[in-house]
Design a protein around this motif. Structure first.
Motif, mmCIF file in Angstrom:
data_model
loop_
_atom_site.group_PDB
_atom_site.id
_atom_site.type_symbol
_atom_site.label_atom_id
_atom_site.label_comp_id
_atom_site.label_asym_id
_atom_site.label_seq_id
_atom_site.Cartn_x
_atom_site.Cartn_y
_atom_site.Cartn_z
ATOM 1 N N MET A 1 0.426 -1.101 -0.240
ATOM 2 C CA MET A 1 -0.222 0.078 0.168
ATOM 3 C C MET A 1 0.804 0.958 0.110
ATOM 4 O O MET A 1 1.886 1.257 0.683
ATOM 5 C CB MET A 1 -0.958 -0.231 0.955
ATOM 6 N N THR A 2 0.493 2.142 -1.181
ATOM 7 C CA THR A 2 1.742 3.430 -1.122
ATOM 8 C C THR A 2 0.258 3.964 -0.625
ATOM 9 O O THR A 2 -0.814 5.229 -1.475
ATOM 10 C CB THR A 2 1.773 3.216 -2.583
ATOM 11 N N PRO A 3 0.513 4.898 0.677
ATOM 12 C CA PRO A 3 0.025 5.893 1.139
ATOM 13 C C PRO A 3 -0.190 7.750 0.061
ATOM 14 O O PRO A 3 1.342 7.670 0.009
ATOM 15 C CB PRO A 3 0.202 6.206 2.292
ATOM 16 N N CYS A 4 -0.878 8.180 -0.074
ATOM 17 C CA CYS A 4 -0.842 10.168 -0.494
ATOM 18 C C CYS A 4 -1.121 10.408 -0.308
ATOM 19 O O CYS A 4 -2.902 10.577 0.407
ATOM 20 C CB CYS A 4 -1.901 9.804 -2.099
ATOM 21 N N TYR A 5 -0.348 11.581 0.294
ATOM 22 C CA TYR A 5 -0.987 12.693 1.077
ATOM 23 C C TYR A 5 -1.129 14.169 0.723
ATOM 24 O O TYR A 5 -1.853 14.947 0.813
ATOM 25 C CB TYR A 5 -0.147 12.960 2.200
ATOM 26 N N GLN A 6 -0.848 13.943 -0.602
ATOM 27 C CA GLN A 6 -0.568 15.506 -1.867
ATOM 28 C C GLN A 6 -1.172 15.025 -3.143
ATOM 29 O O GLN A 6 -1.619 13.744 -3.130
ATOM 30 C CB GLN A 6 0.750 15.543 -1.996
ATOM 31 N N TRP A 7 -2.439 15.608 -3.508
ATOM 32 C CA TRP A 7 -3.077 15.055 -4.652
ATOM 33 C C TRP A 7 -2.855 14.584 -5.739
ATOM 34 O O TRP A 7 -3.010 13.688 -6.580
ATOM 35 C CB TRP A 7 -4.129 17.015 -5.134
ATOM 36 N N TRP A 8 -1.484 15.194 -5.648
ATOM 37 C CA TRP A 8 -1.033 15.038 -7.677
ATOM 38 C C TRP A 8 -0.204 13.494 -7.148
ATOM 39 O O TRP A 8 0.352 12.912 -8.261
ATOM 40 C CB TRP A 8 0.017 16.144 -7.641
ATOM 41 N N GLU A 9 -0.640 13.334 -5.773
ATOM 42 C CA GLU A 9 0.646 11.939 -5.402
ATOM 43 C C GLU A 9 -0.670 11.117 -6.019
ATOM 44 O O GLU A 9 -0.421 9.270 -6.513
ATOM 45 C CB GLU A 9 0.473 11.159 -4.111
ATOM 46 N N VAL A 10 -2.114 10.493 -6.106
ATOM 47 C CA VAL A 10 -2.760 9.319 -6.585
ATOM 48 C C VAL A 10 -2.415 9.510 -8.054
ATOM 49 O O VAL A 10 -2.088 8.150 -8.341
ATOM 50 C CB VAL A 10 -3.994 10.245 -6.464
ATOM 51 N N PRO A 11 -2.687 10.102 -8.611
ATOM 52 C CA PRO A 11 -2.585 9.741 -10.135
ATOM 53 C C PRO A 11 -1.087 9.558 -11.096
ATOM 54 O O PRO A 11 -1.141 8.768 -11.664
ATOM 55 C CB PRO A 11 -3.191 11.238 -10.378
ATOM 56 N N TYR A 12 -0.103 10.169 -9.750
ATOM 57 C CA TYR A 12 1.267 9.734 -10.213
ATOM 58 C C TYR A 12 1.318 8.505 -9.630
ATOM 59 O O TYR A 12 1.701 7.505 -10.756
ATOM 60 C CB TYR A 12 1.991 10.892 -9.641
ATOM 61 N N TYR A 13 1.521 7.615 -8.860
ATOM 62 C CA TYR A 13 1.331 6.918 -8.445
ATOM 63 C C TYR A 13 0.414 5.830 -8.581
ATOM 64 O O TYR A 13 1.073 4.004 -9.004
ATOM 65 C CB TYR A 13 1.199 6.574 -6.421
ATOM 66 N N TRP A 14 -0.874 6.099 -8.989
ATOM 67 C CA TRP A 14 -2.141 4.976 -10.155
ATOM 68 C C TRP A 14 -0.912 4.631 -10.946
ATOM 69 O O TRP A 14 -1.306 3.558 -11.992
ATOM 70 C CB TRP A 14 -3.514 5.813 -9.958
ATOM 71 N N ALA A 15 -0.967 5.791 -11.519
ATOM 72 C CA ALA A 15 0.020 5.334 -13.222
ATOM 73 C C ALA A 15 1.166 4.657 -13.194
ATOM 74 O O ALA A 15 0.732 3.745 -14.522
ATOM 75 C CB ALA A 15 0.603 6.610 -13.879
ATOM 76 N N GLY A 16 1.719 4.537 -12.160
ATOM 77 C CA GLY A 16 2.822 3.773 -12.599
ATOM 78 C C GLY A 16 2.370 2.397 -11.963
ATOM 79 O O GLY A 16 3.439 1.351 -12.346
ATOM 80 N N LEU A 17 1.784 2.888 -11.059
ATOM 81 C CA LEU A 17 1.781 0.414 -10.765
ATOM 82 C C LEU A 17 0.751 0.527 -11.472
ATOM 83 O O LEU A 17 0.717 -0.625 -11.194
ATOM 84 C CB LEU A 17 1.467 1.008 -9.033
ATOM 85 N N LYS A 18 0.434 1.022 -11.794
ATOM 86 C CA LYS A 18 -0.699 0.376 -13.424
ATOM 87 C C LYS A 18 0.222 -0.034 -14.026
ATOM 88 O O LYS A 18 0.605 -1.281 -15.525
ATOM 89 C CB LYS A 18 -1.754 1.401 -13.812
ATOM 90 N N ALA A 19 1.297 0.944 -14.552
ATOM 91 C CA ALA A 19 2.496 0.615 -15.725
ATOM 92 C C ALA A 19 3.450 -0.728 -15.104
ATOM 93 O O ALA A 19 3.637 -1.719 -15.811
ATOM 94 C CB ALA A 19 3.464 1.969 -15.784
ATOM 95 N N TYR A 20 3.186 -1.308 -13.937
ATOM 96 C CA TYR A 20 4.132 -1.899 -13.605
ATOM 97 C C TYR A 20 3.103 -3.782 -13.243
ATOM 98 O O TYR A 20 3.174 -4.428 -14.378
ATOM 99 C CB TYR A 20 4.056 -1.896 -11.963
ATOM 100 N N ASP A 21 2.226 -3.848 -13.132
ATOM 101 C CA ASP A 21 0.677 -4.303 -13.917
ATOM 102 C C ASP A 21 1.176 -5.142 -15.562
ATOM 103 O O ASP A 21 0.511 -6.110 -15.390
ATOM 104 C CB ASP A 21 -1.040 -3.821 -13.945
ATOM 105 N N ALA A 22 0.402 -4.008 -15.540
ATOM 106 C CA ALA A 22 1.075 -4.741 -17.656
ATOM 107 C C ALA A 22 2.247 -4.844 -17.620
ATOM 108 O O ALA A 22 2.243 -5.987 -18.407
ATOM 109 C CB ALA A 22 1.224 -2.861 -17.781
ATOM 110 N N VAL A 23 3.436 -4.823 -17.271
ATOM 111 C CA VAL A 23 4.668 -4.910 -17.490
ATOM 112 C C VAL A 23 4.817 -6.789 -16.993
ATOM 113 O O VAL A 23 5.006 -7.478 -17.404
ATOM 114 C CB VAL A 23 5.787 -4.801 -16.670
ATOM 115 N N ALA A 24 3.940 -6.706 -15.612
ATOM 116 C CA ALA A 24 3.773 -8.002 -14.800
ATOM 117 C C ALA A 24 3.067 -9.367 -15.948
ATOM 118 O O ALA A 24 2.813 -10.205 -15.606
ATOM 119 C CB ALA A 24 3.347 -8.231 -13.477
ATOM 120 N N GLY A 25 1.919 -8.345 -16.690
ATOM 121 C CA GLY A 25 1.073 -9.237 -17.733
ATOM 122 C C GLY A 25 0.204 -10.637 -16.589
ATOM 123 O O GLY A 25 0.035 -10.106 -15.934
ATOM 124 N N THR A 26 0.456 -11.308 -17.173
ATOM 125 C CA THR A 26 -1.035 -12.497 -16.848
ATOM 126 C C THR A 26 0.515 -13.187 -15.073
ATOM 127 O O THR A 26 -0.554 -13.818 -14.702
ATOM 128 C CB THR A 26 -0.109 -13.944 -17.760
#
Length: 77
Positions: A1-26
């Motif tokens: 879990m990555t806590p977000c305390y600034q508004w910009w952290e939500v889309p920043y970490y979300w996008a990064g971890l979605k990219a991680y999901d894509a790389v991990a694939g199946t």
């Protein structure tokens, strides 16, 4: 879990971890997802509701899962 305390952290970490999901694939265990402040506190009640350094309030978190390693891989068993 990555806590977000600034508004910009939500889309920043979300996008990064979605990219991680894509790389991990199946091989990905579970897809990452956003949790709002209430869901975050229900999931981890001991998490600070305010950042101790900046005093910014918790906006939510990004929940993600990573791979597991057995003890034998670490030479512990």
């Amino acid at each position: 879990m990555t806590p977000c305390y600034q508004w910009w952290e939500v889309p920043y970490y979300w996008a990064g971890l979605k990219a991680y999901d894509a790389v991990a694939g199946t091989t990905n265990l579970v897809m990452s997802k956003y949790l709002n402040r209430v869901e975050t506190m229900n999931f981890m009640p001991t998490l600070a509701e305010k950042n101790p350094e900046t005093h910014a309030g918790l906006k939510g978190s990004i929940l993600y899962y990573d791979g597991q390693v057995g003890a034998s891989c670490l030479g512990a068993g």
